[in-house]
Write a protein that holds these residues in place. Structure first.
Motif, PDB file in Angstrom:
ATOM      1  N   LYS A 207      11.297   4.887  -1.386  1.00 40.85           N
ATOM      2  CA  LYS A 207       9.810   5.199  -2.097  1.00 40.85           C
ATOM      3  C   LYS A 207      10.247   6.115  -2.892  1.00 40.85           C
ATOM      4  O   LYS A 207       9.236   5.718  -4.443  1.00 40.85           O
ATOM      5  N   VAL A 208      10.639   7.358  -2.403  1.00 37.78           N
ATOM      6  CA  VAL A 208      10.523   8.564  -3.330  1.00 37.78           C
ATOM      7  C   VAL A 208      11.172   8.277  -4.473  1.00 37.78           C
ATOM      8  O   VAL A 208      10.572   8.502  -5.859  1.00 37.78           O
ATOM      9  N   GLU A 209      12.125   7.768  -4.653  1.00 40.14           N
ATOM     10  CA  GLU A 209      13.078   7.587  -5.578  1.00 40.14           C
ATOM     11  C   GLU A 209      12.820   6.488  -6.659  1.00 40.14           C
ATOM     12  O   GLU A 209      12.032   6.659  -7.950  1.00 40.14           O
TER      13      GLU A 209
ATOM     14  N   GLU B  45       1.165  -1.116  -0.454  1.00 39.04           N
ATOM     15  CA  GLU B  45      -0.210  -0.195  -0.028  1.00 39.04           C
ATOM     16  C   GLU B  45       1.021   1.606   0.237  1.00 39.04           C
ATOM     17  O   GLU B  45       0.709   2.302  -0.790  1.00 39.04           O
ATOM     18  N   CYS B  46       2.080   1.059   0.349  1.00 36.79           N
ATOM     19  CA  CYS B  46       2.731   2.379   0.929  1.00 36.79           C
ATOM     20  C   CYS B  46       3.761   2.765  -0.360  1.00 36.79           C
ATOM     21  O   CYS B  46       3.868   3.960  -1.480  1.00 36.79           O
ATOM     22  N   ASP B  47       3.246   2.070  -1.790  1.00 39.26           N
ATOM     23  CA  ASP B  47       3.644   2.155  -3.668  1.00 39.26           C
ATOM     24  C   ASP B  47       3.055   3.660  -3.758  1.00 39.26           C
ATOM     25  O   ASP B  47       3.337   4.070  -4.677  1.00 39.26           O
ATOM     26  N   ARG B  48       1.747   3.602  -3.054  1.00 38.46           N
ATOM     27  CA  ARG B  48       1.442   4.414  -3.843  1.00 38.46           C
ATOM     28  C   ARG B  48       1.110   6.031  -2.777  1.00 38.46           C
ATOM     29  O   ARG B  48       0.060   6.924  -3.052  1.00 38.46           O
ATOM     30  N   LEU B  49       2.268   5.985  -2.170  1.00 40.87           N
ATOM     31  CA  LEU B  49       2.219   7.350  -0.551  1.00 40.87           C
ATOM     32  C   LEU B  49       2.561   9.017  -2.053  1.00 40.87           C
ATOM     33  O   LEU B  49       1.984   9.967  -1.855  1.00 40.87           O
ATOM     34  N   PHE B  50       3.138   8.286  -3.059  1.00 37.83           N
ATOM     35  CA  PHE B  50       3.324   9.997  -3.257  1.00 37.83           C
ATOM     36  C   PHE B  50       3.367   9.973  -4.962  1.00 37.83           C
ATOM     37  O   PHE B  50       3.566  10.724  -5.871  1.00 37.83           O
TER      38      PHE B  50
ATOM     39  N   SER C 215       9.216   6.816 -12.016  1.00 33.40           N
ATOM     40  CA  SER C 215       7.555   6.349 -12.571  1.00 33.40           C
ATOM     41  C   SER C 215       7.174   7.245 -12.841  1.00 33.40           C
ATOM     42  O   SER C 215       7.223   8.410 -12.629  1.00 33.40           O
ATOM     43  N   LEU C 216       7.131   7.160 -14.577  1.00 32.33           N
ATOM     44  CA  LEU C 216       6.136   8.405 -15.266  1.00 32.33           C
ATOM     45  C   LEU C 216       4.970   7.902 -14.486  1.00 32.33           C
ATOM     46  O   LEU C 216       4.115   9.370 -14.669  1.00 32.33           O
ATOM     47  N   VAL C 217       4.170   7.630 -14.055  1.00 33.29           N
ATOM     48  CA  VAL C 217       2.834   7.672 -13.249  1.00 33.29           C
ATOM     49  C   VAL C 217       2.236   8.442 -11.975  1.00 33.29           C
ATOM     50  O   VAL C 217       1.943   8.657 -11.413  1.00 33.29           O
ATOM     51  N   CYS C 218       3.964   8.971 -11.564  1.00 31.02           N
ATOM     52  CA  CYS C 218       3.570   9.541 -10.388  1.00 31.02           C
ATOM     53  C   CYS C 218       4.842  10.924 -10.047  1.00 31.02           C
ATOM     54  O   CYS C 218       5.453  10.739 -10.006  1.00 31.02           O
ATOM     55  N   PRO C 219       3.513  11.274 -10.758  1.00 29.64           N
ATOM     56  CA  PRO C 219       4.351  13.027 -10.851  1.00 29.64           C
ATOM     57  C   PRO C 219       4.725  14.178  -9.809  1.00 29.64           C
ATOM     58  O   PRO C 219       5.353  15.042  -9.597  1.00 29.64           O
ATOM     59  N   ALA C 220       3.836  13.797  -8.657  1.00 27.94           N
ATOM     60  CA  ALA C 220       3.303  14.936  -7.891  1.00 27.94           C
ATOM     61  C   ALA C 220       5.287  14.202  -6.105  1.00 27.94           C
ATOM     62  O   ALA C 220       4.828  14.677  -5.464  1.00 27.94           O
ATOM     63  N   TRP C 221       5.847  13.518  -6.938  1.00 25.95           N
ATOM     64  CA  TRP C 221       7.430  12.783  -5.815  1.00 25.95           C
ATOM     65  C   TRP C 221       7.283  13.853  -5.451  1.00 25.95           C
ATOM     66  O   TRP C 221       7.864  13.970  -4.116  1.00 25.95           O
ATOM     67  N   LYS C 222       7.998  14.908  -6.105  1.00 22.76           N
ATOM     68  CA  LYS C 222       8.617  16.368  -5.690  1.00 22.76           C
ATOM     69  C   LYS C 222       8.189  17.691  -4.755  1.00 22.76           C
ATOM     70  O   LYS C 222       8.421  17.642  -4.097  1.00 22.76           O
ATOM     71  N   THR C 223       6.905  17.784  -4.754  1.00 28.80           N
ATOM     72  CA  THR C 223       6.231  17.751  -3.818  1.00 28.80           C
ATOM     73  C   THR C 223       5.942  17.325  -3.202  1.00 28.80           C
ATOM     74  O   THR C 223       5.934  18.014  -1.760  1.00 28.80           O
ATOM     75  N   SER C 224       6.035  16.275  -2.491  1.00 31.46           N
ATOM     76  CA  SER C 224       5.318  15.341  -1.208  1.00 31.46           C
ATOM     77  C   SER C 224       6.960  15.418  -0.784  1.00 31.46           C
ATOM     78  O   SER C 224       7.089  14.731   0.587  1.00 31.46           O
ATOM     79  N   LEU C 225       7.787  15.109  -1.199  1.00 35.72           N
ATOM     80  CA  LEU C 225       9.613  15.239  -1.164  1.00 35.72           C
ATOM     81  C   LEU C 225       9.557  16.548  -0.068  1.00 35.72           C
ATOM     82  O   LEU C 225      10.188  16.144   1.259  1.00 35.72           O
TER      83      LEU C 225
END
Length: 510
Positions: free
Chosen positions: A128-130, A65-70, A135-145
């Motif tokens: 997880k962030v990396e 489930e944590c794969d969807r965190l970001f 992944s192309l389907v997770c564009p919000a990682w930078k904001t989440s970091l």
């Protein structure tokens, strides 16, 4: 994967939260809020509850489930980055060293163990962030970091430096956390992470100073012994032109640390002030009288007997003088006003004359030439006291390395060059001191290396040559009477060198 059952308290898992709005409503969010409450509540002080919370968090980070965190696309996960930021802060606080009475370091090993365990959790979280970044389907990682990067950085610096509360293992894992954080944020260095890799990118220095600010006031800065080192280490990484915009944040803590009663903290604070002086424009330092405040803070340290502190203060002052002198204006219609450099040199000479501690004598002698060079011809204001200091220091053996006497000879050479019109009336005193030094070195049967003796004789001979130039050849005439009767070959060699090199030389030594 289900973590251990929740450990509720009467106040519920959201009690004491400083976050605005609601926590994420998903089961994942509730699990993180329970873990956060375990670290924030009273039960976190018990070893079993603490270890169980770490196990819960490790299991949660490994769950699918944590794969969807970001991802940032699921409405049920809104607010998750902020919650993770709070969890990261709680973990950093949990592993932070606490202030202990002097002489007690029995809890340092426990802190190192905590730090190693927390670092492993941070590595999992950053991976997880990396993964989301790649992944192309997770564009919000930078904001989440964003809410995670600052607290993780503070933790990594706290435990990656060699300190009493760290071990080889904790330093190694914390270093891995810092390296992975730089990798995830696409930063090639810590400096780039702090001020931004390019002009368009905003760095994280302000955010990190904001995290440290509550622990850098006069009432709390000693509660966590790591805070001052994190602040100092971070400050040293930011240079021109980025540092000046943060002056209001960095100057007060630097002055606070330098004003402590412990010498170690004083030196650390002076190093911070020196970095600020070197990397902030003079106009910014002169504004609101900041440079004067720094000067008076440094000047007060010159009354100490700690040679390491005196060395740090003198180096900082020498770089501060050009800033202070920008505010001085000489119209040329009268005597030049005395400067801060004059004031400091006067105090140094006052301390040098009676000083008997070898380490302090070497420190003063090491920096004296820089003051003479800074003042130039204006050194004539201090010529009488400089004469007494120089002749006094040339008489005293300074150990096998002879650092003090070598530095005093360097100062004398500069003094003769800058103040040559005023030297002739001091010819006899200086000539006697130099000849006595040459004779003492030539007869020296101690453990002084031959290379040091040669350096002393060469420097003393150069001073005699300059002295002869300043006195229109009078030294050469006085030495001619003893050149043939001198029985020591080394002394005779020095005298002959003065006579040979002085012939035909102009009396203007400048």
């Amino acid at each position: 994967m289900e973590p251990h059952g929740p450990r509720e308290s009467p106040g519920g898992p959201w009690e004491g939260s400083s976050l605005p709005g609601a926590w994420p409503s998903s089961a994942l969010g509730q699990a993180f809020s329970q873990i956060l409450h375990q670290f924030a509540g009273q039960e976190s002080r018990r070893g079993k509850a603490r270890n169980a919370a770490l196990e819960d968090l490790a299991a949660l980070l490994e769950a699918k489930e944590c794969d969807r965190l970001f991802e940032g696309s699921d409405a049920s996960l809104r607010g998750m980055p902020e919650m993770l930021g709070q969890v990261v802060k709680a973990l950093g606080k949990y592993a932070a060293p606490a202030e202990e009475p002097e002489g007690r370091g029995d809890r340092h090993s426990e802190v190192a163990e905590k730090a190693a365990a927390v670092a492993l959790l941070f590595l999992k979280l950053l991976r997880k962030v990396e993964a989301a970044k790649n992944s192309l389907v997770c564009p919000a990682w930078k904001t989440s970091l964003r809410p995670l990067a600052g607290p993780i950085y503070v933790f990594a610096v706290t435990h990656s430096l060699e300190q009493p509360w760290t071990s080889q293992r904790s330093q190694e894992v914390a270093g891995q956390v810092l390296a992975l954080l730089l990798q995830v944020t696409d930063c090639g260095s810590v400096a780039g992470f702090l001020h931004g890799e390019n002009e368009d990118e905003k760095g994280r220095f302000s955010a990190i100073m904001g995290l440290l600010k509550p622990e850098l006031n006069k009432d709390s800065w000693k509660n966590n012994p790591a805070t001052k080192y994190v602040f100092s280490w971070t400050l040293q990484k930011v240079t021109r032109p980025w540092l000046s915009q943060h002056l209001e944040r960095i100057l007060p803590p630097s002055l606070l640390i330098s004003d402590d009663y412990q010498t170690e903290n004083k030196i650390l604070g002076v190093h911070c002030l020196h970095h600020i002086v070197l990397n902030v424009p003079a106009a910014d330092l002169l504004q609101y009288n900041r440079a004067q405040v720094v000067y008076h803070a440094l000047f007060n340290h010159l009354y100490t007997r700690e040679h390491h502190l005196v060395q740090a203060v003198l180096l900082c002052l020498l770089d501060l003088f050009p800033v202070l002198e920008k505010a001085l204006h000489w119209k040329g219609d009268g005597a030049r006003p005395t400067t801060h450099c004059d004031e400091v040199l006067q105090l140094i000479l006052t301390h040098m004359e009676p000083e008997h501690r070898l380490l302090l004598r070497r420190t003063y002698a090491r920096n004296l030439a820089a003051f003479v060079k800074r003042l130039g011809i204006l050194t004539v204001r201090h010529l009488k006291r400089l004469e007494r200091v120089i002749t006094g220091y040339l008489e005293v053996y300074d150990g096998p390395e002879e650092e003090a006497r070598l530095k005093i000879l360097e100062t004398l050479k500069l003094l003769l060059q800058y103040t040559w019109p005023r030297v002739s009336c001091r010819l006899v005193v200086l000539l006697k001191a130099l000849l006595k030094l040459i004779c003492d070195v030539a007869r020296d049967s101690s453990l002084t290396p031959e290379c040091v003796k040669s350096a002393l004789l060469e420097e003393a001979t150069d001073c005699l040559i300059l002295l002869d130039h300043c006195s229109s050849g009078r030294v050469k005439g006085l030495l001619a009477k003893i050149a043939h009767s001198c029985e020591d070959s080394q002394v005779g060699s020095c005298i002959r060198r003065v006579q040979q090199l002085s012939e035909g030389a102009p009396c203007d030594a400048t």
